[in-house]
Design a protein around this motif. Sequence first.
Motif, PDB file in Angstrom:
ATOM      1  N   VAL A 221       0.834  -1.200   0.000  1.00 51.20           N
ATOM      2  CA  VAL A 221       0.000   0.000   0.000  1.00 51.20           C
ATOM      3  C   VAL A 221       0.868   1.249   0.000  1.00 51.20           C
ATOM      4  O   VAL A 221       1.854   1.331   0.737  1.00 51.20           O
ATOM      5  N   LEU A 222       0.503   2.205  -0.829  1.00 50.82           N
ATOM      6  CA  LEU A 222       1.181   3.497  -0.829  1.00 50.82           C
ATOM      7  C   LEU A 222       0.461   4.397   0.166  1.00 50.82           C
ATOM      8  O   LEU A 222      -0.750   4.581   0.086  1.00 50.82           O
ATOM      9  N   ARG A 223       1.210   4.958   1.080  1.00 50.23           N
ATOM     10  CA  ARG A 223       0.592   5.765   2.135  1.00 50.23           C
ATOM     11  C   ARG A 223       1.045   7.214   2.040  1.00 50.23           C
ATOM     12  O   ARG A 223       2.140   7.491   1.582  1.00 50.23           O
ATOM     13  N   SER A 224       0.184   8.090   2.480  1.00 48.45           N
ATOM     14  CA  SER A 224       0.437   9.517   2.291  1.00 48.45           C
ATOM     15  C   SER A 224       1.549  10.031   3.198  1.00 48.45           C
ATOM     16  O   SER A 224       1.545   9.779   4.399  1.00 48.45           O
ATOM     17  N   PRO A 225       2.482  10.813   2.630  1.00 47.82           N
ATOM     18  CA  PRO A 225       3.480  11.470   3.478  1.00 47.82           C
ATOM     19  C   PRO A 225       2.934  12.771   4.063  1.00 47.82           C
ATOM     20  O   PRO A 225       3.548  13.374   4.929  1.00 47.82           O
ATOM     21  N   TYR A 226       1.785  13.207   3.559  1.00 50.07           N
ATOM     22  CA  TYR A 226       1.215  14.491   4.000  1.00 50.07           C
ATOM     23  C   TYR A 226      -0.007  14.271   4.884  1.00 50.07           C
ATOM     24  O   TYR A 226      -0.730  13.295   4.741  1.00 50.07           O
ATOM     25  N   ALA A 227      -0.230  15.241   5.752  1.00 52.61           N
ATOM     26  CA  ALA A 227      -1.345  15.128   6.686  1.00 52.61           C
ATOM     27  C   ALA A 227      -2.652  15.615   6.066  1.00 52.61           C
ATOM     28  O   ALA A 227      -3.725  15.121   6.387  1.00 52.61           O
ATOM     29  N   HIS A 228      -2.548  16.589   5.168  1.00 49.71           N
ATOM     30  CA  HIS A 228      -3.773  17.164   4.621  1.00 49.71           C
ATOM     31  C   HIS A 228      -3.421  17.742   3.261  1.00 49.71           C
ATOM     32  O   HIS A 228      -2.884  18.840   3.169  1.00 49.71           O
ATOM     33  N   ALA A 229      -3.690  17.002   2.219  1.00 47.58           N
ATOM     34  CA  ALA A 229      -3.265  17.453   0.897  1.00 47.58           C
ATOM     35  C   ALA A 229      -4.223  16.943  -0.160  1.00 47.58           C
ATOM     36  O   ALA A 229      -4.785  15.851  -0.055  1.00 47.58           O
ATOM     37  N   GLU A 230      -4.370  17.759  -1.194  1.00 40.56           N
ATOM     38  CA  GLU A 230      -5.269  17.428  -2.293  1.00 40.56           C
ATOM     39  C   GLU A 230      -4.569  16.448  -3.240  1.00 40.56           C
ATOM     40  O   GLU A 230      -3.409  16.650  -3.600  1.00 40.56           O
ATOM     41  N   ILE A 231      -5.293  15.413  -3.623  1.00 37.14           N
ATOM     42  CA  ILE A 231      -4.740  14.461  -4.590  1.00 37.14           C
ATOM     43  C   ILE A 231      -5.226  14.898  -5.973  1.00 37.14           C
ATOM     44  O   ILE A 231      -6.418  14.864  -6.242  1.00 37.14           O
TER      45      ILE A 231
ATOM     46  N   LYS B 258      -8.759  13.949  -1.351  1.00 29.76           N
ATOM     47  CA  LYS B 258      -7.582  14.380  -0.592  1.00 29.76           C
ATOM     48  C   LYS B 258      -7.272  13.394   0.529  1.00 29.76           C
ATOM     49  O   LYS B 258      -8.131  12.605   0.931  1.00 29.76           O
ATOM     50  N   VAL B 259      -6.043  13.481   1.020  1.00 33.03           N
ATOM     51  CA  VAL B 259      -5.682  12.667   2.183  1.00 33.03           C
ATOM     52  C   VAL B 259      -5.912  13.502   3.430  1.00 33.03           C
ATOM     53  O   VAL B 259      -5.791  14.734   3.388  1.00 33.03           O
ATOM     54  N   ARG B 260      -6.230  12.801   4.515  1.00 35.42           N
ATOM     55  CA  ARG B 260      -6.591  13.519   5.737  1.00 35.42           C
ATOM     56  C   ARG B 260      -5.702  13.186   6.933  1.00 35.42           C
ATOM     57  O   ARG B 260      -5.902  13.689   8.022  1.00 35.42           O
ATOM     58  N   HIS B 261      -4.746  12.314   6.726  1.00 33.90           N
ATOM     59  CA  HIS B 261      -3.731  12.111   7.773  1.00 33.90           C
ATOM     60  C   HIS B 261      -2.512  11.458   7.152  1.00 33.90           C
ATOM     61  O   HIS B 261      -2.619  10.795   6.114  1.00 33.90           O
ATOM     62  N   VAL B 262      -1.369  11.675   7.776  1.00 37.06           N
ATOM     63  CA  VAL B 262      -0.155  11.008   7.312  1.00 37.06           C
ATOM     64  C   VAL B 262      -0.387   9.507   7.467  1.00 37.06           C
ATOM     65  O   VAL B 262      -0.930   9.054   8.467  1.00 37.06           O
ATOM     66  N   GLY B 263      -0.002   8.746   6.456  1.00 38.29           N
ATOM     67  CA  GLY B 263      -0.164   7.299   6.549  1.00 38.29           C
ATOM     68  C   GLY B 263      -1.480   6.809   5.983  1.00 38.29           C
ATOM     69  O   GLY B 263      -1.736   5.607   5.970  1.00 38.29           O
ATOM     70  N   GLU B 264      -2.329   7.717   5.509  1.00 40.80           N
ATOM     71  CA  GLU B 264      -3.580   7.255   4.908  1.00 40.80           C
ATOM     72  C   GLU B 264      -3.263   6.571   3.578  1.00 40.80           C
ATOM     73  O   GLU B 264      -2.478   7.064   2.769  1.00 40.80           O
ATOM     74  N   ALA B 265      -3.867   5.411   3.354  1.00 39.05           N
ATOM     75  CA  ALA B 265      -3.634   4.680   2.111  1.00 39.05           C
ATOM     76  C   ALA B 265      -4.185   5.497   0.956  1.00 39.05           C
ATOM     77  O   ALA B 265      -5.280   6.046   1.045  1.00 39.05           O
TER      78      ALA B 265
ATOM     79  N   LYS C  14       3.214  14.162  11.640  1.00 40.57           N
ATOM     80  CA  LYS C  14       3.718  12.786  11.634  1.00 40.57           C
ATOM     81  C   LYS C  14       3.846  12.269  13.058  1.00 40.57           C
ATOM     82  O   LYS C  14       3.984  13.057  13.997  1.00 40.57           O
ATOM     83  N   LEU C  15       3.854  10.950  13.174  1.00 41.85           N
ATOM     84  CA  LEU C  15       4.074  10.360  14.484  1.00 41.85           C
ATOM     85  C   LEU C  15       5.542  10.517  14.856  1.00 41.85           C
ATOM     86  O   LEU C  15       6.425  10.243  14.046  1.00 41.85           O
TER      87      LEU C  15
END
Lengths: 286, 796
Positions: free
Chosen positions: B41-51, B99-106, B696-697
């Motif tokens: 799975v590719l996971r987001s490096p960003y916490a809140h970003a538009e795909i 968009k992604v809503r947290h770091v690590g979101e698939a 990020k954690l």
Amino acid sequence: MSQFRYISPKTKEEVLKILEEEKSEACIVAGGSNVLPYIRDKIIPPKLLLDISGIEELNYIKKNGSNWRIGATTTISDLISSKIIREECNILCQAAEQFADPLVRNKATIGGNLADASPAADTAPPLLALDAGLEVESKGKKREIFLKDFFLGPRKTALQDDEMITGINFKSDSLNKPGCFIKLGLRQAMAISVVTVAMVLEIEENRVKDIRVAMGSVAPIPLRLFNAEEFLKNKHLNDDLIEEAKNKVYEEVNPISDIRASAEYRCYISGILFKRALEKLTNQTS
Amino acid sequence: MEKQQFDFVGKDFAIKNVGKVTGKEVYSGDVSIPGQLYAVVLRSPYAHAEIKKVDYSEAEKMGAICIGPEDVPDYLYNERIVSIPDKTYRDRTVLPKDKVRHVGEALATCAAETEEEALAALKKIKVEWGRKWKPLVTLEEAMEDEAPPIHDYVYLGEEKVKIKNNIACTRDIEVGDMERGFEEADTVVERTFSTPRIYHLQMETKSAVCVPEADGGITVWVTSQGIHNVRILLGNIFNLPLNKVNVKRVTLGGSFGSSIQMNSITPICVALALKAKRPVKLVSTREDDLYDHAKYPLITKLKVGAKKDGTLTAAHCRVWVEIGGHNIQAYPYLGCVAGWFASLYRWKNLKYEGKAVYTNKVPTCAMQGYGNPQINFAVESLMDILAEELGMDPIELRLKNYVGKGEEFWGQGPTVRSIIRSCGVEEMLVEGAKLAEWEKRTLPLEKEGEIRRGIGVARGFHTSGTGGPNPGETIDYSGATIKINEDGSVDVLTALMDHGGGTWEAAAKIVAEVLKVPYEKVGIYNVDTRTTVFDVNTHATRGVYCGGGAVKYVAEKVKELLLNYAATLFKDLPENLELSCNHELGQAVIYPREIPENYKTLGEIAEYAHITSWGTLAYTATLRQKNCPPCFITHFVEVEVNTRTGEISIPRAVILGDSGTILNPALWEGQIIGAFSRGLGFALLEETKYDLKEGKLECKGMITDYKIPTTLEMPKLDNLLVRSAHTYEPTGPFGAKGIGEAALSSVGSAVANAIYNAIGIRFYELPITPEKVLKAWKEKEREESQERVGDKLNEY
Ligand SMILES: Cc1cc2nc3c(=O)[nH]c(=O)nc-3n(C[C@H](O)[C@H](O)[C@H](O)COP(=O)(O)OP(=O)(O)OC[C@H]3O[C@@H](n4cnc5c(N)ncnc54)[C@H](O)[C@@H]3O)c2cc1C
């Protein structure tokens, strides 16, 4: 995971030859307890893994008169189960017993612990306090580096690309004095040190004849506290003096804040552990 | 209290999952299907970003099967479907669309012949990012007017809801007249408490294996606490008839609540398998898992009023929870927090206001108590504060006000309530005080020295299931098929999950007890959704009470069938027959009452039913429990605080539990001790810290820096006393209630109260780390020395 090459030589000579050829392309693996997490964390790029754990000639604990020699691939468990270490070099035994947990101790080596050059390496403070030296070899060349000169920064050492640690040595004159190792971590096992202290102390007629102190996790490298040592030498130990010496400690340490503790806490605790070690050893001698 | 003689209940036997001990057990990550692909799975490096775009054409050229945001169904869902649809907020798709809503979101995934190939292909996936927002990490930031919305709209049931100020949902409840209640009070205390986000750290990370079947259906092996909900959700998401989705039950390697919902990787694996038309296997790494779920944190502002004699008159409870990037049912969470709060003490007049707020962090979900340890920390701390203000003993104040027998318990928020019929609270407080030598307790001021010892008490509970006279907002029923084989052995087919706490053993014992069949002859297995009737989930401490209750009901039906059939063989009436266990024969036997020597074994009877083609002695049914009895717990904890370093150790603890009849004594104790260990983590050690800039954690998903207590943090065995109250729950199977989540609910509170007793410092925020202790101690020393200077000055 990325692609790695892997070689498991059987002799020291083979290792040195490969190191000469591959230089920084090769990554020595002893117990792998640092290397594997680094690979996982993508800190180590694809490399040649050079596994030295099977090299028998590097696994030994020897004492000849007052000269001690410990081979680089000696594991932390080996230190704990060695009778002479327990009886005659207890400071190292104390550090080994507070190291990780039994599973990690079975893999982790003393050479790997030092070569990794973490400020939190638990065998470093006692060996610094013992004035230890490292036997370092490359193809056709041997040299010795004092441990106090070995650490250059977090994960940085005086080792050249083609060199390896083959052994550790120290003299046991310092061992006639009692020694102690105290570790403060966030839990009782499997904890990277927040602060450690190792101390050997010799008292004569109530005066500090000799003292050697080293601390972990309080500076970019495992630290010998020469100023505090000098300050205490030839002085009568009493509460006021210890408080003053604590101030010397505060001056010498230079910790960072990280996920485990803040710099302020580490700094404060370094004084507390220093005092505790001193009290423990004076109680033992008196 | 009813006294019963049991053959099996309350005795310890070998565990049913023998494979767990021998290493042969198959967990979902161990399942392998010929021809399977491996997914990563590719996971987001960003916490809140538009795909903007996910381009996986290069990865496909390498032979990988890929899925991106555009390939997944538009269907919005909530992965936790324990609540009724009308009360379920839906805000997510299989992969995020916009968009992604947290770091690590698939955000994308690919599968290939080997894991190596899949990882190589994953590197070729290109993501074009659009706008990036500063992550909203704290509750305060997220609620600001200018804060970027994490979700614009979500669905509540079928209704479209606009999200304002990132407030995911709210819940307000009033009982009585709070204002008047406070007017009647002689003393009012008010404090604010907070508990951290922590990570479940269950041993097994989440995995899934999916096989697309020839008939268009799918078979899935998943890490789950409830396979039927996974079936329903997958059917809804992928638009498959619900009989075409077969979910296999696989043994769980622990969960602590993290698999009540369908795991986020499950539909990802299914989407890949459907596209690839081949079996796909997806195993989460620990880093994936740490970025996938966490325990709900809680901030509580609590105000309580009491009369001089300690009688409570009113309470005002306001809570805030930041839930992360998705809403895994914060609405029932807020309801449950209200329920635990309302059921701890007789507040008489109460007002509760709860708010759940989206942040750009890992989504939060249930973990060992669903809000219970969080609110318990606030209430049980405040009870001690109140006791001190009133000059009362903390135990006396609790005894005066606790909600007990004959009163109402809110088992799952305000809509699931029932009357308490069994209660060991008083016995546990009184007996516990004796065992813990409470009367020897000294005050903080009377202590001296570098290491200070203190003792604290706290009490808690959890519900046993989510049943009630009225169904309310929560779905709760279980079922089983039970059949007697031709040799008298018995099979129990149920979707009831066992997390390792002994739910299977309990169910097998219940069947053994009803049918008088030796425990070893009762089989319980990993089955699937196709061969079992519905079971909602093993959550809410409902395994024994609800799951076991249903199993008992079905076993009794089988017993009825059996006696009716046996009557024809004995040429007698069923009511004249006796069923009992003949331990020498190792068989259940039936005989006409008073004539035991004329027995027939169950094996003989079943064999006869078989060869005469009478049929199988079997029955299938589901059952909803109509109560939610609380299982109570009381913790007396002693601490030693090192005032030089702030370190805290736990030299001794006395723990008392009230589970009614205890089906599995050794496992019951194990639950209490295990929860104590993890409760110490909650109290003293654990927190998933975030870097505020990037969201990020701080531990980077590595457990090297996510520490939970080891055995060395526990008191030595001789100093850890576990005792059971003497109660019997009339509505439970053989008098049983639950234990699991109750066991953790008051650990943190008892530890905090003990620390106060040791050093006179009250902590309002968990975890209470050595650093916080030391800082507070230094401040106290400074204040006291200033006070002393002040006193001296006053003398002049
Ligand atoms: C769970 C866990 C707990 C831990 N707890 C502790 C702890 O309590 N205290 C502590 O100090 N550490 C701890 N560590 C860190 C680690 O275990 C130690 O540093 C260990 O001693 C490393 O030894 P190793 O043989 O495993 O080294 P490896 O991982 O094999 O190597 C470490 C580094 O040293 C180099 N190296 C190894 N041997 C040589 C050699 N002979 N010559 C030159 N370079 C060499 C390697 O190339 C690598 O860079 C822990 C690690 C883990 C994973």
